[in-house]
Motif scaffolding. Sequence first.
Motif, PDB file in Angstrom:
ATOM      1  N   ASP A   1     -23.024  -6.777  19.201  1.00  0.00           N
ATOM      2  CA  ASP A   1     -23.460  -6.041  18.017  1.00  0.00           C
ATOM      3  C   ASP A   1     -22.465  -4.956  17.619  1.00  0.00           C
ATOM      4  O   ASP A   1     -22.554  -4.402  16.526  1.00  0.00           O
ATOM      5  CB  ASP A   1     -24.832  -5.394  18.277  1.00  0.00           C
ATOM      6  N   ASP A   2     -21.519  -4.656  18.529  1.00  0.00           N
ATOM      7  CA  ASP A   2     -20.555  -3.587  18.293  1.00  0.00           C
ATOM      8  C   ASP A   2     -19.147  -4.171  18.314  1.00  0.00           C
ATOM      9  O   ASP A   2     -18.685  -4.683  19.338  1.00  0.00           O
ATOM     10  CB  ASP A   2     -20.707  -2.507  19.369  1.00  0.00           C
ATOM     11  N   LEU A   3     -18.432  -4.079  17.177  1.00  0.00           N
ATOM     12  CA  LEU A   3     -17.097  -4.656  17.079  1.00  0.00           C
ATOM     13  C   LEU A   3     -16.097  -3.961  18.000  1.00  0.00           C
ATOM     14  O   LEU A   3     -15.227  -4.611  18.593  1.00  0.00           O
ATOM     15  CB  LEU A   3     -16.608  -4.599  15.629  1.00  0.00           C
ATOM     16  N   ASP A   4     -16.200  -2.646  18.136  1.00  0.00           N
ATOM     17  CA  ASP A   4     -15.284  -1.923  19.020  1.00  0.00           C
ATOM     18  C   ASP A   4     -15.457  -2.381  20.466  1.00  0.00           C
ATOM     19  O   ASP A   4     -14.483  -2.553  21.204  1.00  0.00           O
ATOM     20  CB  ASP A   4     -15.527  -0.416  18.917  1.00  0.00           C
ATOM     21  N   TRP A   5     -16.715  -2.567  20.858  1.00  0.00           N
ATOM     22  CA  TRP A   5     -16.981  -3.044  22.227  1.00  0.00           C
ATOM     23  C   TRP A   5     -16.384  -4.431  22.431  1.00  0.00           C
ATOM     24  O   TRP A   5     -15.784  -4.707  23.471  1.00  0.00           O
ATOM     25  CB  TRP A   5     -18.490  -3.072  22.478  1.00  0.00           C
ATOM     26  N   LEU A   6     -16.550  -5.319  21.444  1.00  0.00           N
ATOM     27  CA  LEU A   6     -15.994  -6.661  21.556  1.00  0.00           C
ATOM     28  C   LEU A   6     -14.469  -6.625  21.692  1.00  0.00           C
ATOM     29  O   LEU A   6     -13.887  -7.298  22.549  1.00  0.00           O
ATOM     30  CB  LEU A   6     -16.386  -7.497  20.333  1.00  0.00           C
ATOM     31  N   ALA A   7     -13.824  -5.835  20.845  1.00  0.00           N
ATOM     32  CA  ALA A   7     -12.368  -5.751  20.886  1.00  0.00           C
ATOM     33  C   ALA A   7     -11.880  -5.219  22.232  1.00  0.00           C
ATOM     34  O   ALA A   7     -10.924  -5.745  22.826  1.00  0.00           O
ATOM     35  CB  ALA A   7     -11.863  -4.858  19.755  1.00  0.00           C
ATOM     36  N   LEU A   8     -12.551  -4.181  22.729  1.00  0.00           N
ATOM     37  CA  LEU A   8     -12.157  -3.597  24.014  1.00  0.00           C
ATOM     38  C   LEU A   8     -12.398  -4.580  25.152  1.00  0.00           C
ATOM     39  O   LEU A   8     -11.576  -4.723  26.068  1.00  0.00           O
ATOM     40  CB  LEU A   8     -12.929  -2.306  24.248  1.00  0.00           C
ATOM     41  N   HIS A   9     -13.536  -5.282  25.110  1.00  0.00           N
ATOM     42  CA  HIS A   9     -13.886  -6.248  26.149  1.00  0.00           C
ATOM     43  C   HIS A   9     -12.836  -7.359  26.214  1.00  0.00           C
ATOM     44  O   HIS A   9     -12.395  -7.747  27.306  1.00  0.00           O
ATOM     45  CB  HIS A   9     -15.267  -6.838  25.846  1.00  0.00           C
ATOM     46  N   ILE A  10     -12.406  -7.848  25.064  1.00  0.00           N
ATOM     47  CA  ILE A  10     -11.412  -8.926  25.014  1.00  0.00           C
ATOM     48  C   ILE A  10     -10.060  -8.429  25.502  1.00  0.00           C
ATOM     49  O   ILE A  10      -9.346  -9.104  26.253  1.00  0.00           O
ATOM     50  CB  ILE A  10     -11.320  -9.493  23.590  1.00  0.00           C
ATOM     51  N   ALA A  11      -9.687  -7.215  25.090  1.00  0.00           N
ATOM     52  CA  ALA A  11      -8.397  -6.663  25.508  1.00  0.00           C
ATOM     53  C   ALA A  11      -8.342  -6.452  27.014  1.00  0.00           C
ATOM     54  O   ALA A  11      -7.288  -6.660  27.645  1.00  0.00           O
ATOM     55  CB  ALA A  11      -8.144  -5.344  24.776  1.00  0.00           C
ATOM     56  N   ARG A  12      -9.456  -6.067  27.599  1.00  0.00           N
ATOM     57  CA  ARG A  12      -9.478  -5.774  29.033  1.00  0.00           C
ATOM     58  C   ARG A  12      -9.312  -7.023  29.883  1.00  0.00           C
ATOM     59  O   ARG A  12      -9.020  -6.925  31.081  1.00  0.00           O
ATOM     60  CB  ARG A  12     -10.789  -5.083  29.398  1.00  0.00           C
ATOM     61  N   LEU A  13      -9.467  -8.210  29.310  1.00  0.00           N
ATOM     62  CA  LEU A  13      -9.268  -9.428  30.080  1.00  0.00           C
ATOM     63  C   LEU A  13      -7.812  -9.584  30.509  1.00  0.00           C
ATOM     64  O   LEU A  13      -7.513 -10.253  31.500  1.00  0.00           O
ATOM     65  CB  LEU A  13      -9.707 -10.652  29.259  1.00  0.00           C
ATOM     66  N   GLY A  14      -6.902  -8.995  29.726  1.00  0.00           N
ATOM     67  CA  GLY A  14      -5.506  -8.985  30.130  1.00  0.00           C
ATOM     68  C   GLY A  14      -4.695 -10.192  29.725  1.00  0.00           C
ATOM     69  O   GLY A  14      -3.573 -10.373  30.223  1.00  0.00           O
ATOM     70  N   PHE A  15      -5.223 -11.031  28.817  1.00  0.00           N
ATOM     71  CA  PHE A  15      -4.477 -12.207  28.362  1.00  0.00           C
ATOM     72  C   PHE A  15      -4.006 -12.013  26.924  1.00  0.00           C
ATOM     73  O   PHE A  15      -4.616 -11.267  26.151  1.00  0.00           O
ATOM     74  CB  PHE A  15      -5.359 -13.462  28.433  1.00  0.00           C
ATOM     75  N   GLU A  16      -2.931 -12.712  26.569  1.00  0.00           N
ATOM     76  CA  GLU A  16      -2.528 -12.754  25.170  1.00  0.00           C
ATOM     77  C   GLU A  16      -3.668 -13.363  24.360  1.00  0.00           C
ATOM     78  O   GLU A  16      -4.209 -14.412  24.733  1.00  0.00           O
ATOM     79  CB  GLU A  16      -1.257 -13.589  25.023  1.00  0.00           C
ATOM     80  N   ALA A  17      -4.038 -12.714  23.268  1.00  0.00           N
ATOM     81  CA  ALA A  17      -5.224 -13.132  22.526  1.00  0.00           C
ATOM     82  C   ALA A  17      -4.939 -13.209  21.030  1.00  0.00           C
ATOM     83  O   ALA A  17      -4.173 -12.408  20.488  1.00  0.00           O
ATOM     84  CB  ALA A  17      -6.384 -12.169  22.787  1.00  0.00           C
ATOM     85  N   VAL A  18      -5.601 -14.193  20.383  1.00  0.00           N
ATOM     86  CA  VAL A  18      -5.552 -14.340  18.931  1.00  0.00           C
ATOM     87  C   VAL A  18      -6.982 -14.458  18.442  1.00  0.00           C
ATOM     88  O   VAL A  18      -7.711 -15.383  18.822  1.00  0.00           O
ATOM     89  CB  VAL A  18      -4.755 -15.588  18.509  1.00  0.00           C
ATOM     90  N   ILE A  19      -7.424 -13.516  17.607  1.00  0.00           N
ATOM     91  CA  ILE A  19      -8.793 -13.531  17.096  1.00  0.00           C
ATOM     92  C   ILE A  19      -8.897 -14.567  15.981  1.00  0.00           C
ATOM     93  O   ILE A  19      -8.213 -14.464  14.963  1.00  0.00           O
ATOM     94  CB  ILE A  19      -9.208 -12.141  16.591  1.00  0.00           C
ATOM     95  N   VAL A  20      -9.763 -15.546  16.176  1.00  0.00           N
ATOM     96  CA  VAL A  20      -9.990 -16.584  15.169  1.00  0.00           C
ATOM     97  C   VAL A  20     -11.009 -16.107  14.142  1.00  0.00           C
ATOM     98  O   VAL A  20     -10.809 -16.221  12.933  1.00  0.00           O
ATOM     99  CB  VAL A  20     -10.449 -17.896  15.831  1.00  0.00           C
ATOM    100  N   GLU A  21     -12.105 -15.550  14.615  1.00  0.00           N
ATOM    101  CA  GLU A  21     -13.158 -15.009  13.748  1.00  0.00           C
ATOM    102  C   GLU A  21     -14.033 -14.074  14.575  1.00  0.00           C
ATOM    103  O   GLU A  21     -14.017 -14.137  15.814  1.00  0.00           O
ATOM    104  CB  GLU A  21     -13.986 -16.135  13.135  1.00  0.00           C
ATOM    105  N   PRO A  22     -14.712 -13.154  13.887  1.00  0.00           N
ATOM    106  CA  PRO A  22     -14.764 -12.897  12.449  1.00  0.00           C
ATOM    107  C   PRO A  22     -13.615 -11.982  12.016  1.00  0.00           C
ATOM    108  O   PRO A  22     -13.015 -11.290  12.856  1.00  0.00           O
ATOM    109  CB  PRO A  22     -16.105 -12.190  12.292  1.00  0.00           C
ATOM    110  N   PRO A  23     -13.333 -11.926  10.721  1.00  0.00           N
ATOM    111  CA  PRO A  23     -12.243 -11.048  10.260  1.00  0.00           C
ATOM    112  C   PRO A  23     -12.513  -9.581  10.541  1.00  0.00           C
ATOM    113  O   PRO A  23     -11.569  -8.802  10.736  1.00  0.00           O
ATOM    114  CB  PRO A  23     -12.181 -11.333   8.750  1.00  0.00           C
ATOM    115  N   GLU A  24     -13.786  -9.192  10.602  1.00  0.00           N
ATOM    116  CA  GLU A  24     -14.109  -7.787  10.897  1.00  0.00           C
ATOM    117  C   GLU A  24     -13.622  -7.392  12.289  1.00  0.00           C
ATOM    118  O   GLU A  24     -13.276  -6.230  12.531  1.00  0.00           O
ATOM    119  CB  GLU A  24     -15.624  -7.543  10.800  1.00  0.00           C
TER     120      GLU A  24
END
Length: 320
Positions: A277-300
């Motif tokens: 429900d929180d975009l900042d939390w999602l972004a931080l959670h994904i970044a903390r995995l430590g892998f190169e990442a490309v966000i497919v969706e959502p654009p927000e």
Amino acid sequence: MTVESTTERVLRVLALLQSRPSWTGVELAEELRVTERSVRRDVERLRALGYPVRATPGVGGGYQLGAGTRLPPLLLHDDEAIATAVSLRLASGSTIAGAAEAALRALTKLDQVMPPRLREQVRAVYGATETVVGAGTEIDADVLIALARACRDATRVRFRYTTRHDVDDERTVEPVRMVAAGPNWYLMAWDVDRDDWRTYRLDRMREVTATTWRFRPRKHPDPAAYVQRSVTESPYRYIARVRLHAHAGQVRDLVPPQVGRVEDGPDGWCVLVVGGDDLDWLALHIARLGFEAVIVEPPELRQAAALLARRLSAMATVTD
């Protein structure tokens, strides 16, 4: 026919009677490739051993394994016998893949043939025992048994249910399978009133009652995959799909199945599907995995990740 072959057949009759609620004499004879007279003799041998086999005459009748006055020897498959022993260790916090479902099958069989006197003693032990467990929600054993029987016998179940938004109402469902996902148990079932598949958390159920209404099983999606999709996606405002430069197994080691779903991909990449429900939390959670990442969706989420990156960069800037 030798005594040994007769013994083996009697054990097969017992296994068949435990596998479903009712068998006709014709069905058992065809399954065992013997005469109906042989089936009747084998049933009498089981009764002599203490197994409460009921016989109902007429059209629609057959043989059923009922509750007895004493606990006879039990026939358990190897995986169920192992799971029963392992489940004694689960209370101390051990986790073994696949043990929960096999232990539940064994518990259902035990409860079916256990006389009331022993059943009350077991409940007394439950009531007098405290167990130190990890994070999760305790589920009433009676609820597990009732739902397991309803799944096996294809009977409708009625219960009170509280949603994650604290809405309380009555549900009538056709249960298919229970799934343990992380610390919680879920039931996958066809909701009769909503005319669709639904997932229910067992700890939110109350007044669980199995009805006498039998139903014809429907073609259904894979229960484990359906429950995982429901748990990781349905409750949330945003569903993120992110390509990660990592093998799927590496990501699954870091992301529990109740948090996100990992899809295999080519060339050393995979796709993580995760809700929030929180975009900042999602972004931080994904970044903390430590892998190169490309966000497919959502654009927000891309916008939130860009803003987070600027903030982190500003925090790392050295000023005089």
